[in-house]
Design a protein around this motif. Structure first.
Motif: not given
Length: 84
Positions: A20-25, A40-55
């Motif tokens: 939703p944030n990316a669509s709004r942006l 910035r929020r989308i970037y932080k979300d992507h960092i979290y997702c990268l870490a979770a999927m790496t795990l």
């Protein structure tokens, strides 16, 4: 179980907040300050997702490595009488 939780949290975050944030942006209808906050929020979300999927990847590879080290699979042999 931990890999399932990590994957579900990343997928859930993407579905509930990142998309939703990316669509709004992408619509560019907000002020530049709000667009910057969204980016910035989308970037932080992507960092979290990268870490979770790496795990998830590490846990799955680790589980596969443990399983394959302990299981001996016999090599099938062809009887000499079956060889032409």
């Amino acid at each position: 179980m931990l890999s399932l939780i990590a994957a579900a949290s990343a997928i859930g975050l993407a579905r509930v907040r990142t998309i939703p944030n990316a669509s709004r942006l992408g619509k560019a209808s907000d002020s530049p300050e709000e667009q910057s906050r969204l980016a910035r929020r989308i970037y932080k979300d992507h960092i979290y997702c990268l870490a979770a999927m790496t795990l998830v990847l590490l846990l799955q590879l680790g589980a596969h490595g443990k399983r394959s080290r302990h299981r001996e699979v016999p090599v099938p042999t062809t009887p000499q009488s079956a060889v032409l």
